[in-house]
Design a protein around this motif. Structure first.
Motif, PDB file in Angstrom:
ATOM      1  N   SER A  86      47.871 -11.455  14.365  1.00 19.22           N
ATOM      2  CA  SER A  86      47.366 -12.283  15.298  1.00 19.22           C
ATOM      3  C   SER A  86      47.964 -13.446  15.991  1.00 19.22           C
ATOM      4  CB  SER A  86      46.009 -12.648  14.591  1.00 19.22           C
ATOM      5  OG  SER A  86      46.109 -13.580  13.753  1.00 19.22           O
ATOM      6  N   ARG A  87      49.220 -13.858  15.558  1.00 22.28           N
ATOM      7  CA  ARG A  87      50.228 -15.086  15.830  1.00 22.28           C
ATOM      8  C   ARG A  87      50.390 -14.766  17.447  1.00 22.28           C
ATOM      9  NH1 ARG A  87      52.156 -18.361  11.513  1.00 22.28           N
ATOM     10  NH2 ARG A  87      50.799 -18.156   9.852  1.00 22.28           N
ATOM     11  N   PRO A  88      50.635 -15.928  18.157  1.00 27.73           N
ATOM     12  CA  PRO A  88      51.014 -15.543  19.614  1.00 27.73           C
ATOM     13  C   PRO A  88      52.677 -15.354  19.512  1.00 27.73           C
ATOM     14  CG  PRO A  88      50.843 -17.960  18.975  1.00 27.73           C
ATOM     15  CD  PRO A  88      49.982 -17.328  17.735  1.00 27.73           C
ATOM     16  N   ASN A  89      52.929 -14.296  20.460  1.00 26.12           N
ATOM     17  CA  ASN A  89      54.367 -14.156  20.834  1.00 26.12           C
ATOM     18  C   ASN A  89      54.989 -13.419  19.492  1.00 26.12           C
ATOM     19  OD1 ASN A  89      54.306 -16.082  22.926  1.00 26.12           O
ATOM     20  ND2 ASN A  89      54.700 -17.693  21.399  1.00 26.12           N
ATOM     21  N   THR A  90      53.834 -12.796  18.717  1.00 24.00           N
ATOM     22  CA  THR A  90      54.618 -12.068  17.533  1.00 24.00           C
ATOM     23  C   THR A  90      54.024 -10.623  17.349  1.00 24.00           C
ATOM     24  OG1 THR A  90      54.464 -14.099  16.411  1.00 24.00           O
ATOM     25  CG2 THR A  90      54.729 -12.032  14.985  1.00 24.00           C
ATOM     26  N   ARG A  91      54.967  -9.532  17.474  1.00 26.61           N
ATOM     27  CA  ARG A  91      54.710  -8.185  17.295  1.00 26.61           C
ATOM     28  C   ARG A  91      55.576  -7.537  16.355  1.00 26.61           C
ATOM     29  NH1 ARG A  91      55.581  -5.966  23.163  1.00 26.61           N
ATOM     30  NH2 ARG A  91      57.283  -7.393  23.106  1.00 26.61           N
ATOM     31  N   PHE A  92      54.887  -6.421  15.798  1.00 26.11           N
ATOM     32  CA  PHE A  92      55.578  -5.734  14.737  1.00 26.11           C
ATOM     33  C   PHE A  92      55.394  -4.098  15.264  1.00 26.11           C
ATOM     34  CE2 PHE A  92      54.051  -9.315  12.849  1.00 26.11           C
ATOM     35  CZ  PHE A  92      55.088  -9.812  12.184  1.00 26.11           C
ATOM     36  N   ALA A  93      56.780  -3.484  14.650  1.00 26.87           N
ATOM     37  CA  ALA A  93      56.746  -2.466  14.905  1.00 26.87           C
ATOM     38  C   ALA A  93      57.282  -1.426  13.903  1.00 26.87           C
ATOM     39  CB  ALA A  93      57.557  -1.701  16.332  1.00 26.87           C
ATOM     40  N   VAL A  94      57.297  -0.032  13.625  1.00 30.24           N
ATOM     41  CA  VAL A  94      57.881   0.689  12.512  1.00 30.24           C
ATOM     42  C   VAL A  94      59.068   1.687  13.033  1.00 30.24           C
ATOM     43  CG1 VAL A  94      57.394   2.640  10.767  1.00 30.24           C
ATOM     44  CG2 VAL A  94      55.743   0.874  11.312  1.00 30.24           C
ATOM     45  N   ALA A  95      60.211   1.243  12.611  1.00 28.24           N
ATOM     46  CA  ALA A  95      61.558   1.809  13.207  1.00 28.24           C
ATOM     47  C   ALA A  95      62.633   1.665  12.312  1.00 28.24           C
ATOM     48  CB  ALA A  95      61.652   1.365  14.708  1.00 28.24           C
TER      49      ALA A  95
END
Length: 301
Positions: free
Chosen positions: A110-119
């Motif tokens: 939920s933090r701004p400017n922060t995303r996560f992905a599985v790879a």
């Protein structure tokens, strides 16, 4: 690259050394930490402060600025990615373990400017979980104490992939163990019973000259190489020897359990295996350096 399930076991109680480290501060981060003599009294609070200190030093080399798009490769539970987002970067945390990414999203999604992905960072697809991973998509790539898992071919692939992902003028900061001997197969004599390699599920540590050679082959300019062996490996190894005298006696373990009650979970056999693991790590650690590589993608001529 080592099987992801095996790597996940390294950072669970299946690894008895991790079991101990988890109770004395490992959690948000799983790096060794950065230690200096004046800061040693802080150990009474556990190792987390020292791990965050190493992370801050690693991120400082990245020179990531607000507006930069930054890939945090092998991000684990996501704290490093979240810190980059707090600094105004468009931060993407990438990890091959779905459980780690799920935990990172729970903590920091939920933090701004922060995303996560599985790879898999050694073979990133064009996109993952809605995150673009195309050519020149990032200004910076960060990888802290993870690439030793990748294997020689995986590290070469990782460097080539980072070069593709970075825009011209971009930067990769790669912080990792490096092997003192130019022949990485000498690890067989250093870790003859595979205690260390089984604990952390890897095969070889890259000699520094091989690391920088592979980086140049990928197209990078080696901007700097920082030797952090003394604060990351040397001082903790010196501390580990007297610590063994504590953990090898019931009176010493009783004191530790008073400070960290979770250690009551460990059986006498667990403590025996901890002792065996620490002794093997001391021999292995003496054969390693700890290096921070700053690698720049050149601008077109």
């Amino acid at each position: 690259m080592t099987d992801e399930r095996d790597i996940a076991d390294s950072y669970s109680d299946a690894n008895v050394l991790f079991h101990v480290l988890r109770h004395v501060g490992w959690g948000d981060l799983v790096n060794v930490g950065h230690f200096t003599v004046p800061t040693l009294p802080l150990l009474v609070g556990g190792v987390g402060w020292f791990q965050r200190r190493l992370l801050r030093r690693s991120l400082a080399l990245l020179d990531a600025r607000p507006g930069h798009r930054v890939l945090d490769a092998a991000c684990g539970r996501g704290l490093s990615t979240a810190l980059l987002g707090e600094r105004g970067c468009d931060a993407v945390g990438l990890d091959a373990q779905p459980e780690q990414v799920a935990e990172a999203r729970r903590r920091f999604g939920s933090r701004p400017n922060t995303r996560f992905a599985v790879a898999d960072a050694t073979a990133p697809p064009p996109s993952a979980d809605g995150v673009e991973l195309g050519d020149g998509a990032f200004d910076r790539v960060h990888c802290l104490e993870a690439a030793f898992h990748f294997g020689p071919d995986g590290r070469r692939a990782f460097l080539a992939g980072c070069f593709r992902l970075l825009r011209p003028g971009g930067r990769l900061v790669l912080v990792d163990f490096t092997w003192r001997d130019p022949d990485p197969t000498t690890i067989d004599a250093v870790d003859p019973d595979r205690v260390v390699r089984t604990a952390w599920h890897f095969e070889q540590v890259e000699p520094l000259a091989d690391y920088t050679g592979k980086a140049v082959d990928a197209g990078f300019t080696v901007r700097a190489v920082h030797d952090w062996t003394r604060p990351v490996l040397g001082l903790p190894m010196r501390l580990a020897r007297p610590a063994l005298r504590v953990t090898s006696t019931e009176a010493g373990r009783r004191v530790l359990r008073l400070r960290w009650p979770g250690l009551r979970e460990l059986t006498r056999d667990d403590w025996r295996r901890v002792d065996e693991s620490v002794r093997a790590h001391l021999v292995w650690g003496a054969a390693c350096r700890y290096s921070a590589l700053v690698l720049d993608k050149p601008l077109p001529r």
